[in-house]
Motif scaffolding. Structure first.
Motif, PDB file in Angstrom:
ATOM      1  N   GLN A 111     -15.288  11.587  35.716  1.00 56.37           N
ATOM      2  CA  GLN A 111     -16.739  11.610  35.495  1.00 56.37           C
ATOM      3  C   GLN A 111     -17.111  12.499  34.325  1.00 56.37           C
ATOM      4  N   GLN A 112     -16.458  13.634  34.162  1.00 52.64           N
ATOM      5  CA  GLN A 112     -16.776  14.502  33.029  1.00 52.64           C
ATOM      6  C   GLN A 112     -16.302  13.874  31.727  1.00 52.64           C
ATOM      7  N   ALA A 113     -15.175  13.169  31.764  1.00 57.49           N
ATOM      8  CA  ALA A 113     -14.674  12.491  30.564  1.00 57.49           C
ATOM      9  C   ALA A 113     -15.642  11.408  30.102  1.00 57.49           C
ATOM     10  N   ILE A 114     -16.253  10.694  31.053  1.00 57.50           N
ATOM     11  CA  ILE A 114     -17.241   9.669  30.706  1.00 57.50           C
ATOM     12  C   ILE A 114     -18.447  10.313  30.029  1.00 57.50           C
ATOM     13  N   VAL A 115     -18.955  11.364  30.630  1.00 56.99           N
ATOM     14  CA  VAL A 115     -20.114  12.069  30.069  1.00 56.99           C
ATOM     15  C   VAL A 115     -19.784  12.628  28.691  1.00 56.99           C
ATOM     16  N   ASP A 116     -18.622  13.261  28.558  1.00 57.67           N
ATOM     17  CA  ASP A 116     -18.215  13.839  27.274  1.00 57.67           C
ATOM     18  C   ASP A 116     -18.084  12.779  26.190  1.00 57.67           C
ATOM     19  N   MET A 117     -17.514  11.619  26.533  1.00 58.09           N
ATOM     20  CA  MET A 117     -17.342  10.551  25.552  1.00 58.09           C
ATOM     21  C   MET A 117     -18.699   9.990  25.129  1.00 58.09           C
ATOM     22  N   ALA A 118     -19.613   9.847  26.070  1.00 56.71           N
ATOM     23  CA  ALA A 118     -20.953   9.344  25.738  1.00 56.71           C
ATOM     24  C   ALA A 118     -21.637  10.283  24.748  1.00 56.71           C
ATOM     25  N   VAL A 119     -21.491  11.583  24.953  1.00 53.92           N
ATOM     26  CA  VAL A 119     -22.091  12.564  24.045  1.00 53.92           C
ATOM     27  C   VAL A 119     -21.364  12.530  22.693  1.00 53.92           C
ATOM     28  N   LYS A 120     -20.049  12.532  22.731  1.00 52.14           N
ATOM     29  CA  LYS A 120     -19.246  12.547  21.496  1.00 52.14           C
ATOM     30  C   LYS A 120     -19.553  11.338  20.616  1.00 52.14           C
ATOM     31  N   LYS A 121     -19.703  10.175  21.223  1.00 52.03           N
ATOM     32  CA  LYS A 121     -19.944   8.936  20.464  1.00 52.03           C
ATOM     33  C   LYS A 121     -21.429   8.656  20.252  1.00 52.03           C
ATOM     34  N   GLU A 122     -22.284   9.594  20.678  1.00 52.79           N
ATOM     35  CA  GLU A 122     -23.738   9.484  20.509  1.00 52.79           C
ATOM     36  C   GLU A 122     -24.302   8.212  21.145  1.00 52.79           C
ATOM     37  N   CYS A 123     -23.824   7.908  22.341  1.00 52.88           N
ATOM     38  CA  CYS A 123     -24.341   6.765  23.084  1.00 52.88           C
ATOM     39  C   CYS A 123     -25.688   7.143  23.688  1.00 52.88           C
ATOM     40  N   ASP A 124     -26.526   6.138  23.923  1.00 54.23           N
ATOM     41  CA  ASP A 124     -27.829   6.424  24.519  1.00 54.23           C
ATOM     42  C   ASP A 124     -28.020   5.729  25.863  1.00 54.23           C
ATOM     43  N   LEU A 125     -26.983   5.042  26.356  1.00 59.07           N
ATOM     44  CA  LEU A 125     -27.022   4.431  27.682  1.00 59.07           C
ATOM     45  C   LEU A 125     -25.593   4.250  28.165  1.00 59.07           C
ATOM     46  N   ILE A 126     -25.352   4.578  29.432  1.00 61.58           N
ATOM     47  CA  ILE A 126     -24.064   4.327  30.072  1.00 61.58           C
ATOM     48  C   ILE A 126     -24.260   3.151  31.012  1.00 61.58           C
ATOM     49  N   VAL A 127     -23.383   2.149  30.898  1.00 59.24           N
ATOM     50  CA  VAL A 127     -23.436   0.972  31.765  1.00 59.24           C
ATOM     51  C   VAL A 127     -22.138   0.943  32.561  1.00 59.24           C
TER      52      VAL A 127
END
Length: 160
Positions: A111-127
């Motif tokens: 779960q932390q890896a998902i959150v970290d990757m979303a921030v690192k890649k500047e995503c604005d939505l997780i699906v």
């Protein structure tokens, strides 16, 4: 094909979707939904998968360490498995005309890896998909989607 500008304003201007995947039917369903959404919005997709680290070896006297070759072999297996998963999703996403990027990590804190990757890649939505566990089943198995929601500042679209 870019989305109509007024549509992006109404929907919330999601431009970069992170989709955690593992090759399961549930992640296939989440990816299919993400592709449809990305096409509608003109967004790009980053697929992400996490592979488990080598488990701790336990013997009667305590824990033992692996040798360097065991770690290297495990890392190679994880990378090959992750690439296989990401290449399959990448082909589907690109065939739909959506920009695609794929990444993986080896971790036991998914779960932390998902959150970290979303921030690192500047995503604005997780699906992501969820099994929709409730009660005792949720207590025993946990819910990755709930954990991501609890740890992320980003919106989360949950596919069931």
């Amino acid at each position: 094909m870019a989305a109509h500008p007024s549509l992006k304003m109404e929907v919330g201007m999601y431009e970069h979707l992170l989709v955690p995947v593992d090759g399961s039917a549930l992640s296939d369903k989440a990816m299919a939904s993400a592709i449809g959404l990305a096409k509608m919005l003109g967004a790009s997709i980053t697929a992400f998968t996490a592979e488990p680290p080598l488990p701790l070896m336990v013997v009667e006297q305590g824990a033992m360490a692996y040798d360097a070759q065991a770690f290297q072999a495990h890392d190679k297996r994880c990378e090959a498995h992750a690439r296989e998963i990401l290449e399959a999703y990448g082909a589907n996403v690109r065939n739909a005309g959506v920009r695609f990027d794929g990444h993986f990590v080896i971790t036991d804190d998914v779960q932390q890896a998902i959150v970290d990757m979303a921030v690192k890649k500047e995503c604005d939505l997780i699906v992501m998909g969820t099994h929709g566990r409730h009660g005792l089943d949720a207590l025993i198995h946990g819910s990755l989607a709930k954990s991501v929601l609890a740890h992320s500042q980003l919106p989360l679209l949950v596919i069931h």
